[in-house]
Design a protein around this motif. Sequence first.
Motif, PDB file in Angstrom:
ATOM      1  N   THR A  45     -85.333 -47.407 115.815  1.00 14.43           N
ATOM      2  CA  THR A  45     -85.783 -46.129 115.272  1.00 14.43           C
ATOM      3  C   THR A  45     -84.992 -44.978 115.884  1.00 14.43           C
ATOM      4  O   THR A  45     -84.592 -44.042 115.176  1.00 14.43           O
ATOM      5  N   ALA A  46     -84.728 -45.036 117.193  1.00 13.84           N
ATOM      6  CA  ALA A  46     -84.015 -43.947 117.863  1.00 13.84           C
ATOM      7  C   ALA A  46     -82.606 -43.768 117.306  1.00 13.84           C
ATOM      8  O   ALA A  46     -82.191 -42.650 116.969  1.00 13.84           O
ATOM      9  N   VAL A  47     -81.858 -44.862 117.194  1.00 11.14           N
ATOM     10  CA  VAL A  47     -80.455 -44.714 116.786  1.00 11.14           C
ATOM     11  C   VAL A  47     -80.341 -44.351 115.302  1.00 11.14           C
ATOM     12  O   VAL A  47     -79.368 -43.706 114.890  1.00 11.14           O
ATOM     13  N   THR A  48     -81.330 -44.727 114.491  1.00  8.70           N
ATOM     14  CA  THR A  48     -81.262 -44.382 113.065  1.00  8.70           C
ATOM     15  C   THR A  48     -81.676 -42.937 112.802  1.00  8.70           C
ATOM     16  O   THR A  48     -81.648 -42.494 111.650  1.00  8.70           O
ATOM     17  N   ARG A  49     -82.050 -42.175 113.836  1.00  9.20           N
ATOM     18  CA  ARG A  49     -82.342 -40.749 113.662  1.00  9.20           C
ATOM     19  C   ARG A  49     -81.060 -39.922 113.634  1.00  9.20           C
ATOM     20  O   ARG A  49     -81.080 -38.769 113.202  1.00  9.20           O
ATOM     21  N   GLY A  50     -79.936 -40.458 114.146  1.00 10.68           N
ATOM     22  CA  GLY A  50     -78.694 -39.691 114.235  1.00 10.68           C
ATOM     23  C   GLY A  50     -77.857 -39.804 112.970  1.00 10.68           C
ATOM     24  O   GLY A  50     -77.650 -40.901 112.450  1.00 10.68           O
TER      25      GLY A  50
END
Length: 739
Positions: A697-702
Motif C-alpha cells: 500500500t505504501a509504495v503504490t501511493r507514489g
Amino acid sequence: MTRRTPKPPPQVGLDLPGTGPAQVDGVLEGEVIRVTYESEETGFRVLRVAVEGKSLPETVVGVFPAAPPGTRIRATGKRVEDRRHGEQFKAETLLPLAPSTLTGLERYLASGLVPGIGPAFARRIVDTFGEQTLEVLDRHPARLREVPGVGTQRLKSIAGAWSEHRDVGAIMVFLQSHGASPALAARIYKRFGSEAIHIVSKSPYRLALDVWGIGFKTADTIARSVGVDANAPERAQAGVLQVLHDLASHGDVYGERAALITHTAEMLESAEQLVDDGIVALREAGRVHLEALPGGEVAVYTPELHDAERRVAERFAALLRDAPELPRVDHAMAEFERLSGLKLAPTQRDAIAQAAKHKVLVITGGPGVGKTTIVQAILALFDASRMGVRLAAPTGRAAKRMSEATGRDASTIHRLLEFEPKSGTFQRNKNNPLETDGLIIDESSMVAIELADGLLGALHDATRLVLVGDVDQLPSVGPGAVLRDVIESGRVPTVRLTQIFRQAEGSSIVENAHRIHAGEMPLGATTKGEQFYVIDRRTPETAVALIKELVTRRIPRSFGLHPVDDVQILTPMQRGPVGAVALNEMLQEVLNPEGPAVQKGARLLRLSDKVMQLRNDYDKEVFNGDIGRITAVNAEDRSLTVSFDGRAVDYAEAEIDELTLAYATSIHKSQGSEYPAVVVPILTQHFVMLARNLLYTAVTRGKQLVVLIADPRAISIALGERRKEDRKTFLAQRIARLG
C-alpha cells in the motif's frame, strides 16, 4: 478609567466560597500569571501562580482543568522537591475561581478561553464595565452592546461562548471531583450539551462509546466514583459493548463469544461469568445479536453491524438475479478503440464483455494493469446502451482522480447518497433510490460494511454496479473487508488483472509493487533520475536524519518537487522516534518554523502547516485522512482556516483538536490517496505493524518517486508476513448462501 480591585460578584463565573489566600502545605490560592506547560491529551499542566505575601510565584503541577493567565485558583495538595525543577506544589485538586483584580480579569478574558475575545477586545470590555464585567457576562450579556465595536452578531457569539464556557467549567469541576481528567470536558459538552452532567451521572459508560477521544478507563473511573460497583451488571455490559466497539475500530464486524468474554474480563478485572451474564442480558435487551457460525463459533454482533452485513448480502443476491445482457458490445469496444487510439488486450475485452453480461462486476488488480482503461471502455459501453451512469469513490481525493481519468463528474459516496449530518442518515435509500442505470465505484477496497449497506440499499434492482479496486491493499478503515469478501464469495463475477500494460512498462514503481505483492525484495535504483530507491538505514537516528535531508534538499533539488505539497512521509506507526508524531514535529521545525500559530495543549498549528483531518465531519464535508494547508490564523479568537483541495474550511478553537500535522502520516491513513513522491521508513522498530500489504500500500501511493529508507531485515519481515487482515466477517459466506 481608574482601575480598582473588584468586589467578588456573588455566584458569578466559577467563583466559589473560600478561606482566603493560603501559603501552607495542603491549600494554595493565588492568581495564574503564566501557563508553562499543558497537555490537552493528559490534562497535565504546569502553572506559575502569584500568591499573596510571597515575592516569587509558586510552581503548581498536576492534572487539573485549564486555568489560563488571570484565573484565580484554589489547589489542594503538597509541596515536593523536584531534582530538576526545584520546589513545586503538586496539586491533587484545583478549582478555578473568578479573577479578583481588573488586570487579572483582563488576562483571563484574553486567554482564548472564550472564542471571540482576544487581548484588544478583553481590554475594551474591562474598560467599559470594570468590576461589573463578570456580572454583565453572566446575567446581562445584552449590555455588551455598550462596548465599542460590538454588533448583534458578535454579541450573540460572545454571549453563547461565555455561557458554554460556564457549562464546560461546571463539567470540568464535576469530572475532577470524580477522579477523571477534565481535559475532554469540551467534547463532553459538545456531545451532550446542557444534559452533560445528568447523563454522565446516570450513564457514565456512554462517555466511552459516544464521545470521541474518551476511553473506557476514563468512563469506568467516573462510574466507580459515582457509585457503580465493580461487579454491577451494567459495568459488565458496558465492558462488552466497549470491546465490541474496539474490535470494530480494528476492522472486525463481530466478536467471537469466547474470546470476547476473555478480553472483557481481563479489561474489567472481573469474573468471566459476570461478562457472560452481561452478554445474555444485552441479547435480551436487543443490544447485541448472537449467531452460531459453522465450526461451533458463536458470533456476537452489535445489531447495527449484523443488520448491515445481512442486508449487503441480500442486496448482492438481488442484483445478481435477472441480468439482461447489453447489446452491441463488439461495436462499443471498436468505437472506443477508434476514439481513444488504444488497442484493448484480450483480458480487457473480457472484462468489458463481463460488464455487458452481468449486473454486478468486480475489477481488481495492482498498478499499471489497465483498470482505468477498462473503466473508460465500460463507460463507452454504457453510453452506447443509452444508460445514465454515476461515478463515485469513498474519498474526495479518489473521486477527484476518477473524474480526471474519465472526464466525467465523480463524487464521494456520501455526497452521492446525500448524507444528512444532523440525522446521520442517507437521504438516498430504498424508499428514495438513486436515479441511475449504472454506478461505478473506484477504490472499493476502502468501502466498509456500513457504507456498503447504505450504497447498495440506494440502488434499484435493475442498476448495474461495477466495483473497481485493488484487493491486495490494506482494507477499509471501518469494519469489514467488503471487496475481499465479495470476491471470496465466488458468486460475484470478478476480473483479476495481472498483465502490466505498455503505459506502465518501465515504471520501477509499478515493477516493485508487483515484486512486493509476490513476496520478492524490491529493487532500488542505481543511477540518478530513477523512480524507486531503497536506501539502507538501520537505526531511528540515521533514518530521521536522512528523511530531513531528502525532504528539505535532495528531492526538491533533484526532482523539482515541492517539499510540502509534493512529498509525503508514510510511516507504519504513529508513535516512536520514526513515527508520525515525532517526524511531524521535526518537519514542522525545518519546513515551517515561523509565523502566526494557535497552541492547543501540546499541539502547535502554524500558518501554512500541512494538516490532516482526524475524524469524519459531515457538516464541514471533510473526512478522516483528508489533507490540507492552513491558510489563515486568527490569533484574536484562536481559529484557523484550512484549504482542502482549494475549498476553505473554518475551525473554531474547540474544533482544532480534529486536526493534526500531516508532513508525515501513517500508511493506513494514506489509503485512497496518491502523492507525487513518498518517503517510507521501514525499520525493525516497526515490527508489530510490518506486513506485505502494508508495504505494498505504501509504495503504490507514489506517482513519480518512491524512496524506501529501510533496514533490509525489516523488509524481509514485511514480505514474509502475508496478512490479509484476518478480520472477523461473515459476508462472503452469506453471499455464497444467497447467491
